[in-house]
Design a protein around this motif. Sequence first.
Motif, PDB file in Angstrom:
ATOM      1  N   ASN A 169      51.352  30.533  36.557  1.00 58.02           N
ATOM      2  CA  ASN A 169      50.261  30.060  37.385  1.00 58.02           C
ATOM      3  C   ASN A 169      49.455  31.235  37.934  1.00 58.02           C
ATOM      4  O   ASN A 169      48.222  31.213  37.957  1.00 58.02           O
ATOM      5  N   THR A 170      50.163  32.256  38.356  1.00 56.50           N
ATOM      6  CA  THR A 170      49.496  33.454  38.864  1.00 56.50           C
ATOM      7  C   THR A 170      48.648  34.107  37.776  1.00 56.50           C
ATOM      8  O   THR A 170      47.512  34.518  38.018  1.00 56.50           O
ATOM      9  N   ALA A 171      49.216  34.164  36.576  1.00 59.68           N
ATOM     10  CA  ALA A 171      48.494  34.778  35.461  1.00 59.68           C
ATOM     11  C   ALA A 171      47.276  33.953  35.065  1.00 59.68           C
ATOM     12  O   ALA A 171      46.330  34.455  34.450  1.00 59.68           O
ATOM     13  N   LEU A 172      47.301  32.679  35.436  1.00 61.64           N
ATOM     14  CA  LEU A 172      46.225  31.765  35.069  1.00 61.64           C
ATOM     15  C   LEU A 172      45.072  31.815  36.081  1.00 61.64           C
ATOM     16  O   LEU A 172      43.944  31.394  35.777  1.00 61.64           O
ATOM     17  N   ALA A 173      45.370  32.337  37.252  1.00 55.52           N
ATOM     18  CA  ALA A 173      44.379  32.345  38.332  1.00 55.52           C
ATOM     19  C   ALA A 173      43.029  32.954  37.942  1.00 55.52           C
ATOM     20  O   ALA A 173      41.984  32.342  38.199  1.00 55.52           O
ATOM     21  N   PRO A 174      43.025  34.133  37.315  1.00 59.96           N
ATOM     22  CA  PRO A 174      41.740  34.735  36.955  1.00 59.96           C
ATOM     23  C   PRO A 174      40.927  33.842  36.024  1.00 59.96           C
ATOM     24  O   PRO A 174      39.703  33.807  36.105  1.00 59.96           O
ATOM     25  N   LEU A 175      41.622  33.137  35.170  1.00 61.19           N
ATOM     26  CA  LEU A 175      40.935  32.238  34.246  1.00 61.19           C
ATOM     27  C   LEU A 175      40.257  31.111  35.026  1.00 61.19           C
ATOM     28  O   LEU A 175      39.124  30.725  34.738  1.00 61.19           O
ATOM     29  N   GLY A 176      40.956  30.611  36.020  1.00 61.73           N
ATOM     30  CA  GLY A 176      40.381  29.567  36.870  1.00 61.73           C
ATOM     31  C   GLY A 176      39.149  30.064  37.617  1.00 61.73           C
ATOM     32  O   GLY A 176      38.141  29.360  37.701  1.00 61.73           O
ATOM     33  N   TRP A 214      37.218  32.507  36.684  1.00 59.74           N
ATOM     34  CA  TRP A 214      36.164  32.686  35.683  1.00 59.74           C
ATOM     35  C   TRP A 214      35.453  31.354  35.432  1.00 59.74           C
ATOM     36  O   TRP A 214      34.240  31.288  35.364  1.00 59.74           O
ATOM     37  N   GLY A 215      36.247  30.313  35.309  1.00 57.20           N
ATOM     38  CA  GLY A 215      35.686  28.986  35.091  1.00 57.20           C
ATOM     39  C   GLY A 215      34.786  28.546  36.241  1.00 57.20           C
ATOM     40  O   GLY A 215      33.711  27.994  36.023  1.00 57.20           O
ATOM     41  N   GLU A 255      28.321  39.395  26.539  1.00 59.50           N
ATOM     42  CA  GLU A 255      28.755  39.685  27.905  1.00 59.50           C
ATOM     43  C   GLU A 255      29.667  38.559  28.395  1.00 59.50           C
ATOM     44  O   GLU A 255      30.709  38.798  28.992  1.00 59.50           O
ATOM     45  N   PHE A 256      29.213  37.359  28.107  1.00 61.68           N
ATOM     46  CA  PHE A 256      29.946  36.162  28.518  1.00 61.68           C
ATOM     47  C   PHE A 256      31.346  36.151  27.908  1.00 61.68           C
ATOM     48  O   PHE A 256      32.357  35.968  28.615  1.00 61.68           O
ATOM     49  N   GLY A 257      31.409  36.403  26.620  1.00 61.36           N
ATOM     50  CA  GLY A 257      32.695  36.430  25.940  1.00 61.36           C
ATOM     51  C   GLY A 257      33.577  37.546  26.463  1.00 61.36           C
ATOM     52  O   GLY A 257      34.794  37.386  26.623  1.00 61.36           O
ATOM     53  N   SER A 258      32.946  38.654  26.751  1.00 59.69           N
ATOM     54  CA  SER A 258      33.688  39.789  27.256  1.00 59.69           C
ATOM     55  C   SER A 258      34.307  39.488  28.621  1.00 59.69           C
ATOM     56  O   SER A 258      35.450  39.870  28.899  1.00 59.69           O
ATOM     57  N   SER A 259      33.559  38.776  29.445  1.00 57.43           N
ATOM     58  CA  SER A 259      34.085  38.429  30.770  1.00 57.43           C
ATOM     59  C   SER A 259      35.257  37.455  30.647  1.00 57.43           C
ATOM     60  O   SER A 259      36.235  37.536  31.384  1.00 57.43           O
ATOM     61  N   LEU A 260      35.179  36.551  29.674  1.00 54.25           N
ATOM     62  CA  LEU A 260      36.297  35.630  29.450  1.00 54.25           C
ATOM     63  C   LEU A 260      37.507  36.426  29.005  1.00 54.25           C
ATOM     64  O   LEU A 260      38.625  36.189  29.455  1.00 54.25           O
ATOM     65  N   ASN A 261      37.263  37.365  28.135  1.00 53.80           N
ATOM     66  CA  ASN A 261      38.339  38.194  27.624  1.00 53.80           C
ATOM     67  C   ASN A 261      39.060  38.913  28.765  1.00 53.80           C
ATOM     68  O   ASN A 261      40.286  38.982  28.793  1.00 53.80           O
ATOM     69  N   THR A 262      38.281  39.416  29.685  1.00 52.65           N
ATOM     70  CA  THR A 262      38.848  40.086  30.849  1.00 52.65           C
ATOM     71  C   THR A 262      39.719  39.125  31.665  1.00 52.65           C
ATOM     72  O   THR A 262      40.814  39.471  32.110  1.00 52.65           O
ATOM     73  N   ALA A 263      39.216  37.917  31.843  1.00 51.52           N
ATOM     74  CA  ALA A 263      39.948  36.918  32.622  1.00 51.52           C
ATOM     75  C   ALA A 263      41.230  36.481  31.906  1.00 51.52           C
ATOM     76  O   ALA A 263      42.169  35.980  32.523  1.00 51.52           O
ATOM     77  N   LEU A 264      41.248  36.713  30.604  1.00 49.30           N
ATOM     78  CA  LEU A 264      42.381  36.297  29.796  1.00 49.30           C
ATOM     79  C   LEU A 264      43.482  37.363  29.777  1.00 49.30           C
ATOM     80  O   LEU A 264      44.644  37.069  29.435  1.00 49.30           O
TER      81      LEU A 264
END
Lengths: 110, 110
Positions: free
Chosen positions: A89-96, A98-99, B83-92
Amino acid sequence: MTKRTYICGLDAAITVMGGKWKGLILFSLGEEGPLRFGELRRAVPGISERMLILQLREMEASGLVHREVYHQVPPKVEYSLTEFGSSLNTALAPLGEWGEEHMERIEAIP
Amino acid sequence: MTKRTYICGLDAAITVMGGKWKGLILFSLGEEGPLRFGELRRAVPGISERMLILQLREMEASGLVHREVYHQVPPKVEYSLTEFGSSLNTALAPLGEWGEEHMERIEAIP
DNA sequence: TTCGGTACCCACACTTTTGTCAGTAGGAGT
DNA sequence: ACTCCTACTGACAAAAGTGTGGGTACCGAA
């Protein structure tokens, strides 16, 4: 379900949080703490009972969630995150986040 | 593809990076820079040509990747992150790290 | 004239995922 | 006796995802 080894960490992570729902279930349990079945159902709008159960079973098997049964009538079952689930869940936070940040852009896609 | 609004940022993020492959494609493009079709195919072991193309098309439509065509024979097409894809990549990234850290445990699941 | 190399497209079939709609258990309340 | 409540379970079918094996275009080289 293929027995081969994953090609990278991201691959492995994507496999455990599978389809569309597991991430949201993880998120709900992280935000609202332990929830019983019916509460979880309400916490994840749009999911069917069947899907919720299937996902929970898989997540239990993966060690992401803990299932606590209270022997009562009517039945009561509480689901909570394990340490493992909590770390995901913590690892998922940045993805959230970003969304959230790109919500408008994402909604404009379909 | 449902026109409703997402229930949270995580929901939206999971939608754009869809199934099993998009995350890995993003990751490969992030690690190895712009890649042509054949290189990408090799960078993502196990994916079929058809799947790669389908995923790339969707990602292009979402604005995650850029497609650059070189008018040569034989043809050359390069894919790169926007840029958008890159930011997702970072969040991933944290998710990828989580997967690395718990790789053994994850492999033991099936 | 035929072949090689690259990046695709298309039709078909198969598999996995997801949804729908019923039904069960068992004690409590009426 | 009958109904209510909760957490499920199961059968079935529709939808989505995925793999397979073909084909196309183009130009240069042999």
